[in-house]
Scaffold this active site. Structure first.
Site, PDB file in Angstrom:
ATOM      1  N   LYS A   1       0.813  -1.245   0.098  1.00 43.95           N
ATOM      2  CA  LYS A   1      -0.002  -0.478  -0.072  1.00 43.95           C
ATOM      3  C   LYS A   1       0.945   1.389   0.133  1.00 43.95           C
ATOM      4  O   LYS A   1       1.684   1.454   0.747  1.00 43.95           O
ATOM      5  CB  LYS A   1      -1.300  -0.183   1.388  1.00 43.95           C
ATOM      6  CG  LYS A   1      -2.114  -0.910   1.079  1.00 43.95           C
ATOM      7  CD  LYS A   1      -3.079  -1.199   2.173  1.00 43.95           C
ATOM      8  CE  LYS A   1      -4.133  -1.605   2.772  1.00 43.95           C
ATOM      9  NZ  LYS A   1      -5.088  -2.026   1.880  1.00 43.95           N
TER      10      LYS A   1
ATOM     11  N   GLY B   1     -13.965  -5.181   5.545  1.00 43.28           N
ATOM     12  CA  GLY B   1     -14.474  -5.734   6.157  1.00 43.28           C
ATOM     13  C   GLY B   1     -14.891  -6.910   6.152  1.00 43.28           C
ATOM     14  O   GLY B   1     -15.576  -7.277   7.057  1.00 43.28           O
TER      15      GLY B   1
END
Lengths: 295, 188
Positions: free
Chosen positions: A82, A215
């Protein structure tokens, strides 16, 4: 017979190869090994998983270069990492390290409040998060070769990923019903380039691979997103914040392949121990949402 | 003539593109995830993807022996990239899965994703140049006597055939190139 590297086809092609697979967040080489052994199709290297970023606060940055190299040495599957939104130098460093994909991610602290990275300037491909069709097409216009739902990372709560995927499906379906003369107005509405709007109208789907993220904590969550039409799933905190990561990782991989087979889903859902505790989105507070980072 | 049922191993990877290529070549594609689904197919494509992931899932769902038996009984199989790796007799530094084609192969041999590339190729039996997309592609290091090389790139064999088996280290399915799928269907 000349080799051409870094073409959009080569960049988006790797995402095509990841389809039907699970990409797992890892912070160490040991976790990367567990992920690979469980059947992950790639790993995402980062300094802290989203649940810890959420808890500890502070500035979340690109992972340490040494950590990334250790992970690259340990596994043979693709290694992603990332970079902060707009932080094109972190992306340059990740490209120099030879990572296979850069995730310009809202999970890290944004480095630019106005602009995302010009991803066309890179040979390494990028994946970016999106909450809706317009956001996805803006990222593709900037050169992203793969899209994922943003969901709400670090919550273990799939509701936002579902919302973002359903929004995407609805907006794509609407687009396919429009007449050609409506495309420019719709492009203005979506805040997206008209050539991409026309392409989606014709294809009836995004022009690049679209994964679910944010999630996902259980095999059922992964299969739910697959049945809602995503091409594969990212699992962040859901694995290494659970009681027993290895069997859960394996179960999520199997659930992603056999997403349409409830008997297999029942089998792999047994005996996994506690999932990560998780957060209700209402408890988080608007100002602490990660999904509203970027535009 | 009955329509050919063309299986596509759908554990992980770009299996939908293979299904589309078979459909474009005139067959009826069938996704294969279990040994039961393998029974009715006339041929099989093993797609691009992650060979470690595909191998683990193939073992976990008992597909290895059934595929080997069908292959030995003559079922044509096309493998691209990861599919080529899982068909190989020897995977350097790794474990073979199906051990059907007499080649030794090195995974990710061109380097990392930034070294992935595309190039034009001439393939024996295909009347037009093929735009080949190589993604973290493997390299064939040894070719057995029963294996025929149908295309090379920079001195490496990239399309090979051994009886009913056809493999490519790149991805014709990604660009809608159906010639190899058509070639496989003619072996049924």
């Amino acid at each position: 017979m000349e080799r051409e590297t870094g073409t959009f086809r080569v960049k988006s092609g790797l995402a095509e190869m990841l389809k039907g697979g699970v990409i797992m967040d890892v912070t160490t080489a040991e976790q990367a090994k567990i992920a690979e052994d469980a059947g992950a199709c790639a790993v995402m290297a980062l300094e802290r998983v989203p649940a810890d970023i959420r808890k500890e606060g502070g500035v979340a940055r690109m992972a340490d270069a040494t950590k990334i190299e250790e992970i690259q040495k340990t596994v043979s599957i693709p290694v992603m990492a990332k970079a902060r939104i707009g932080h094109f130098v972190e992306a340059q460093i990740l490209q120099a390290l030879g990572v296979d994909y850069v995730d310009e991610s809202e999970v890290l602290t944004p480095a630019d409040q106005e602009y995302h990275i010009d991803k066309w300037a890179f040979t390494v491909p990028f994946v970016c998060g999106a909450r809706n069709l317009g956001e996805a097409l803006r990222r593709i216009a900037e050169g992203a070769a793969m899209i994922r739902t943003k969901g709400e990372a670090g919550t273990g709560n799939v509701v936002e990923a579902v919302r973002h995927q359903r929004t995407m499906l609805r907006e794509i379906a609407e687009l396919t019903t429009l007449r050609p003369e409506q495309h420019v107005a719709q492009a203005k509405e979506l805040g997206a380039p008209v050539d991409l709007v026309r392409q989606v109208a014709e294809l009836g789907r995004l022009p690049v691979v679209n994964f679910a993220a944010g999630g996902i904590a259980t095999p059922a969550d992964a299969a739910l997103m697959m049945q809602l039409g995503v091409d594969g799933v990212f699992v962040g905190s859901g694995i290494f914040k659970s009681d027993d990561p290895a069997p859960r990782a394996r179960a999520i991989v199997e659930a992603t392949t056999h997403f349409n087979d409830p008997d297999v889903l029942a089998k792999v859902s047994r005996g996994l121990g506690e999932a990560m505790h998780g957060l209700d989105i209402g408890e988080i507070g608007e100002e602490n949402l990660l999904q509203t980072r970027g535009w | 003539m009955p329509v050919v049922k063309a299986g596509v191993l759908a554990l992980q990877g770009d299996f939908r593109e293979h299904a589309r290529a078979f459909a474009d070549a005139g067959a009826t594609p069938v996704e294969v995830r279990t040994p039961e689904e393998l029974v009715g197919v006339d041929c099989l494509a093993i797609p691009g993807g992650e060979s470690t992931t595909i191998s683990k899932l193939a073992r976990a769902y008992d597909l290895v022996e059934p595929i080997r038996e069908r292959a030995r009984a003559g079922m044509p199989i096309l493998g691209t990239c990861a599919g080529m790796i899982v068909l190989a007799h020897e995977v350097i530094g790794g474990e073979p899965l199906l051990d059907l084609m007499d080649i030794a192969i090195r995974r990710n041999a061109y380097g990392r994703q930034v070294d992935s590339f595309e190039a034009d190729l001439v393939v024996e039996g295909i009347d037009h140049p093929v735009r080949a997309v190589f993604i973290r592609a493997p390299i064939v290091e040894r070719v057995g006597p029963a294996v025929r090389v149908l295309a090379e790139h920079e001195g490496h064999p990239v399309v090979l055939e051994q009886g009913n088996l056809v493999v490519a280290s790149f991805h014709p399915e990604l660009i809608g190139e159906t010639a190899l799928h058509g070639y496989l269907l003619r072996k049924v």
